[in-house]
Structures are given as C-alpha cells and as structure tokens.
Motif scaffolding. Sequence first.
Motif, PDB file in Angstrom:
ATOM      1  N   LEU A 123       6.746   7.536   0.719  1.00 42.81           N
ATOM      2  CA  LEU A 123       7.625   6.398   0.928  1.00 42.81           C
ATOM      3  C   LEU A 123       8.976   6.699   0.293  1.00 42.81           C
ATOM      4  O   LEU A 123       9.048   7.001  -0.895  1.00 42.81           O
ATOM      5  N   TYR A 124      10.025   6.648   1.113  1.00 39.01           N
ATOM      6  CA  TYR A 124      11.382   6.905   0.635  1.00 39.01           C
ATOM      7  C   TYR A 124      12.105   5.577   0.508  1.00 39.01           C
ATOM      8  O   TYR A 124      12.240   4.841   1.473  1.00 39.01           O
ATOM      9  N   SER A 125      12.572   5.252  -0.686  1.00 38.71           N
ATOM     10  CA  SER A 125      13.285   4.008  -0.925  1.00 38.71           C
ATOM     11  C   SER A 125      14.203   4.251  -2.114  1.00 38.71           C
ATOM     12  O   SER A 125      14.785   5.322  -2.221  1.00 38.71           O
ATOM     13  N   SER A 126      14.297   3.287  -3.018  1.00 40.63           N
ATOM     14  CA  SER A 126      15.092   3.507  -4.229  1.00 40.63           C
ATOM     15  C   SER A 126      14.465   4.611  -5.073  1.00 40.63           C
ATOM     16  O   SER A 126      15.125   5.219  -5.903  1.00 40.63           O
ATOM     17  N   SER A 127      13.174   4.854  -4.829  1.00 44.26           N
ATOM     18  CA  SER A 127      12.489   5.998  -5.424  1.00 44.26           C
ATOM     19  C   SER A 127      11.630   6.619  -4.329  1.00 44.26           C
ATOM     20  O   SER A 127      11.422   6.022  -3.284  1.00 44.26           O
ATOM     21  N   VAL A 128      11.149   7.799  -4.568  1.00 43.71           N
ATOM     22  CA  VAL A 128      10.280   8.489  -3.609  1.00 43.71           C
ATOM     23  C   VAL A 128       8.869   8.455  -4.181  1.00 43.71           C
ATOM     24  O   VAL A 128       8.628   8.934  -5.292  1.00 43.71           O
ATOM     25  N   VAL A 129       7.945   7.859  -3.414  1.00 46.10           N
ATOM     26  CA  VAL A 129       6.564   7.711  -3.883  1.00 46.10           C
ATOM     27  C   VAL A 129       5.631   8.414  -2.909  1.00 46.10           C
ATOM     28  O   VAL A 129       5.683   8.176  -1.698  1.00 46.10           O
ATOM     29  N   PHE A 130       4.792   9.280  -3.432  1.00 52.38           N
ATOM     30  CA  PHE A 130       3.777   9.986  -2.648  1.00 52.38           C
ATOM     31  C   PHE A 130       2.427   9.398  -3.029  1.00 52.38           C
ATOM     32  O   PHE A 130       2.031   9.430  -4.196  1.00 52.38           O
TER      33      PHE A 130
ATOM     34  N   ALA B  31      -6.083   4.955  11.309  1.00 50.96           N
ATOM     35  CA  ALA B  31      -7.144   5.596  10.521  1.00 50.96           C
ATOM     36  C   ALA B  31      -6.666   6.013   9.127  1.00 50.96           C
ATOM     37  O   ALA B  31      -7.326   5.688   8.135  1.00 50.96           O
ATOM     38  N   PRO B  32      -5.532   6.717   9.007  1.00 50.60           N
ATOM     39  CA  PRO B  32      -5.110   7.109   7.651  1.00 50.60           C
ATOM     40  C   PRO B  32      -4.827   5.916   6.731  1.00 50.60           C
ATOM     41  O   PRO B  32      -5.234   5.908   5.575  1.00 50.60           O
ATOM     42  N   MET B  33      -4.151   4.890   7.260  1.00 51.10           N
ATOM     43  CA  MET B  33      -3.853   3.721   6.431  1.00 51.10           C
ATOM     44  C   MET B  33      -5.140   2.960   6.087  1.00 51.10           C
ATOM     45  O   MET B  33      -5.305   2.461   4.971  1.00 51.10           O
TER      46      MET B  33
ATOM     47  N   LEU C 113       5.084   0.277   8.795  1.00 49.55           N
ATOM     48  CA  LEU C 113       3.668   0.303   8.444  1.00 49.55           C
ATOM     49  C   LEU C 113       3.441   0.837   7.033  1.00 49.55           C
ATOM     50  O   LEU C 113       2.705   0.237   6.243  1.00 49.55           O
ATOM     51  N   VAL C 114       4.082   1.934   6.681  1.00 52.00           N
ATOM     52  CA  VAL C 114       3.877   2.522   5.356  1.00 52.00           C
ATOM     53  C   VAL C 114       4.348   1.567   4.268  1.00 52.00           C
ATOM     54  O   VAL C 114       3.655   1.351   3.269  1.00 52.00           O
ATOM     55  N   GLY C 115       5.507   0.955   4.446  1.00 51.23           N
ATOM     56  CA  GLY C 115       6.014   0.011   3.456  1.00 51.23           C
ATOM     57  C   GLY C 115       5.111  -1.205   3.313  1.00 51.23           C
ATOM     58  O   GLY C 115       4.864  -1.686   2.201  1.00 51.23           O
ATOM     59  N   GLU C 116       4.605  -1.706   4.459  1.00 53.62           N
ATOM     60  CA  GLU C 116       3.712  -2.869   4.431  1.00 53.62           C
ATOM     61  C   GLU C 116       2.418  -2.532   3.681  1.00 53.62           C
ATOM     62  O   GLU C 116       1.957  -3.303   2.830  1.00 53.62           O
ATOM     63  N   ILE C 117       1.824  -1.393   3.996  1.00 54.85           N
ATOM     64  CA  ILE C 117       0.564  -0.999   3.351  1.00 54.85           C
ATOM     65  C   ILE C 117       0.787  -0.722   1.869  1.00 54.85           C
ATOM     66  O   ILE C 117      -0.036  -1.093   1.024  1.00 54.85           O
ATOM     67  N   HIS C 118       1.905  -0.112   1.530  1.00 52.89           N
ATOM     68  CA  HIS C 118       2.203   0.155   0.122  1.00 52.89           C
ATOM     69  C   HIS C 118       2.242  -1.155  -0.665  1.00 52.89           C
ATOM     70  O   HIS C 118       1.637  -1.277  -1.735  1.00 52.89           O
ATOM     71  N   ARG C 119       2.937  -2.163  -0.121  1.00 54.03           N
ATOM     72  CA  ARG C 119       3.005  -3.459  -0.790  1.00 54.03           C
ATOM     73  C   ARG C 119       1.611  -4.079  -0.906  1.00 54.03           C
ATOM     74  O   ARG C 119       1.243  -4.628  -1.941  1.00 54.03           O
ATOM     75  N   MET C 120       0.807  -3.982   0.160  1.00 53.45           N
ATOM     76  CA  MET C 120      -0.532  -4.562   0.130  1.00 53.45           C
ATOM     77  C   MET C 120      -1.423  -3.867  -0.905  1.00 53.45           C
ATOM     78  O   MET C 120      -2.216  -4.519  -1.582  1.00 53.45           O
TER      79      MET C 120
END
Length: 192
Positions: free
Chosen positions: A8-15, A125-127, A91-98
């Motif tokens: 996830l690329y945003s104000s920080s990069v999270v793997f 499947a991955p999410m 999708l990635v941002g939504e799942i990260h928040r969840m």
Amino acid sequence: MLAAGYCLYSSSVVFTISIGKGVFAFTLDPTFGEFVLTHEDIKIPKTGKIYSFNEGNYDLWDGKLQSYLGYLRQPGPPNGKPYSGRYIGCLVGEIHRMLLYGGIYGNPKNKNSKNGNLRLLYECAPMSYLVEQAGGKATDGHQRILDIKPEQVLISLQLHHFILDWNFINLDSKKNCGDRTMALPITKYHEC
C-alpha cells in the motif's frame, strides 16, 4: 493458496503479507530504505463500526442488499450508533482499513455487472486469504471465497467481505453479529 499480500502506497509504504500463520505488516523506513515490522499478527477487531460499499451503485443493487445497508445505517447494538459509511474505491486500501479497524466491506453484483467486477484469482482470493488469516470471514454471499474453484483464468464475482466484527463476514464481531445481524431477515448478506 499458500501466501498472499499487498503493498500500500500512501503517506507511508506498507507491505502486508501472510504465509499461512497470521498477517504481518511492514512499513518502509525511508531513512534506511528497509521495511520494519509495525503490525505483528494482525487480528480484525472484535467490533467494527464502518461499512464500505460503493453507494453510487445503490439503485442498481437488489432490494435485499438495499435493505441491509439501510439496516446498518440505523442505531443499534452494542453502542446505539449506526455504522459509518466509508468508501475510497481501492480494494487494497479498503481491506487494509478493515484489517486494522474492522467493519464490513462489499463489492456486490449489480444490474450492470451481473457477476460482480472483482476477479477471483488476483483480487478476491488473495484479499480473502488475508482476511481469514486475521480472523475474519469472506464470502460471495453464498459460499466462502476460498472454496470457489476457478474454472477459467478471469472469473469476476461479487465480493462480500463480510468480515464479521469478529462476529462478521464483511468485517463485524460475533457479539455484534448476534445482536445486530442475526435479527436481519437477510442472512444471505451477513452470515455468522
């Protein structure tokens, strides 16, 4: 599936990754150019207060789903408040928040997209794998996402990451699920 992850690329990069033994998130430390473990063994919170659906498609959904979202907007247990709507369209941002805050995510089929618009092999499947590794549930409204057998490379489907607040599938809690969702006449959309 043996592993899944996202960056996830945003104000920080999270793997964020799971290799079958929990979910772990690493944040890029730009000073050293290395990823540092910042979220160890992520567990979806027992209760969530957020739902995330693209309500721009509201009029294209079936009546049961419309009723379900109306239900989420009503004050209810455990604190007498409704769920808050949040949708960022990623999708990635939504799942990260969840994963971090709990709640309910859905990307359901509609009149213009009869099979949904997320691909099974590289989105659903991955999410779903990550959600389940963090203690949540993921379904297409009828069956567990990870039980779906792909018959072709590109399969689109609706995704109801009803990640029960640990009581959730789209992301909710078992205590809340009993108080808040079992009373629902629409168990197709929110199963505990």
